[in-house]
Design a protein around this motif. Structure first.
Motif, PDB file in Angstrom:
ATOM      1  N   GLN A   1       0.831  -1.207   0.000  1.00 21.69           N
ATOM      2  CA  GLN A   1       0.000   0.000   0.000  1.00 21.69           C
ATOM      3  C   GLN A   1       0.867   1.259   0.000  1.00 21.69           C
ATOM      4  O   GLN A   1       0.580   2.227  -0.708  1.00 21.69           O
ATOM      5  CB  GLN A   1      -0.924   0.029   1.217  1.00 21.69           C
ATOM      6  N   HIS A   2       1.920   1.261   0.765  1.00 21.78           N
ATOM      7  CA  HIS A   2       2.789   2.438   0.839  1.00 21.78           C
ATOM      8  C   HIS A   2       3.447   2.713  -0.514  1.00 21.78           C
ATOM      9  O   HIS A   2       3.513   3.843  -0.970  1.00 21.78           O
ATOM     10  CB  HIS A   2       3.862   2.226   1.910  1.00 21.78           C
ATOM     11  N   ARG A   3       3.922   1.646  -1.152  1.00 25.24           N
ATOM     12  CA  ARG A   3       4.572   1.818  -2.467  1.00 25.24           C
ATOM     13  C   ARG A   3       3.562   2.255  -3.518  1.00 25.24           C
ATOM     14  O   ARG A   3       3.903   3.023  -4.423  1.00 25.24           O
ATOM     15  CB  ARG A   3       5.260   0.536  -2.883  1.00 25.24           C
ATOM     16  N   ALA A   4       2.304   1.779  -3.418  1.00 21.46           N
ATOM     17  CA  ALA A   4       1.280   2.167  -4.389  1.00 21.46           C
ATOM     18  C   ALA A   4       0.918   3.654  -4.236  1.00 21.46           C
ATOM     19  O   ALA A   4       0.682   4.350  -5.221  1.00 21.46           O
ATOM     20  CB  ALA A   4       0.033   1.284  -4.214  1.00 21.46           C
ATOM     21  N   LYS A   5       0.905   4.154  -2.995  1.00 17.81           N
ATOM     22  CA  LYS A   5       0.589   5.567  -2.753  1.00 17.81           C
ATOM     23  C   LYS A   5       1.750   6.452  -3.172  1.00 17.81           C
ATOM     24  O   LYS A   5       1.552   7.587  -3.581  1.00 17.81           O
ATOM     25  CB  LYS A   5       0.280   5.806  -1.274  1.00 17.81           C
TER      26      LYS A   5
END
Length: 84
Positions: free
Chosen positions: A78-82
């Motif tokens: 999720q962090h990398r996608a954001k």
């Protein structure tokens, strides 16, 4: 003019002497009151209670919970996608 400076210096020394004397008396009085309080009203020793439950044992060094791994992986994803 010379007497005015002398009077000023005398007043300064007198004032500093009074302040110094007051502070010394304050320190002595505070120390005396503290010793009196400790003598007549000592602090109670804290009671040591026995443990009712055993401490949890840590997991062996080589094992990792599968649920924890999944949660950490999802958080990183999720962090990398954001970030992109």
């Amino acid at each position: 003019m010379n007497t005015l400076v002398e009077d000023g210096l005398g007043l300064m020394i007198l004032g500093m002497g009074f302040v110094f004397t007051f502070l010394v008396i304050l320190i002595v009085a505070t120390s005396y009151m503290s010793s009196l309080l400790n003598k007549y009203f000592p602090e109670a020793e804290p009671e040591i209670q026995a443990k009712k439950f055993a401490a949890p044992t840590p997991a062996p060094a080589g094992t990792v919970d599968a649920t924890l791994t999944a949660v950490i992986t999802a958080a990183i994803h999720q962090h990398r996608a954001k970030s992109q």
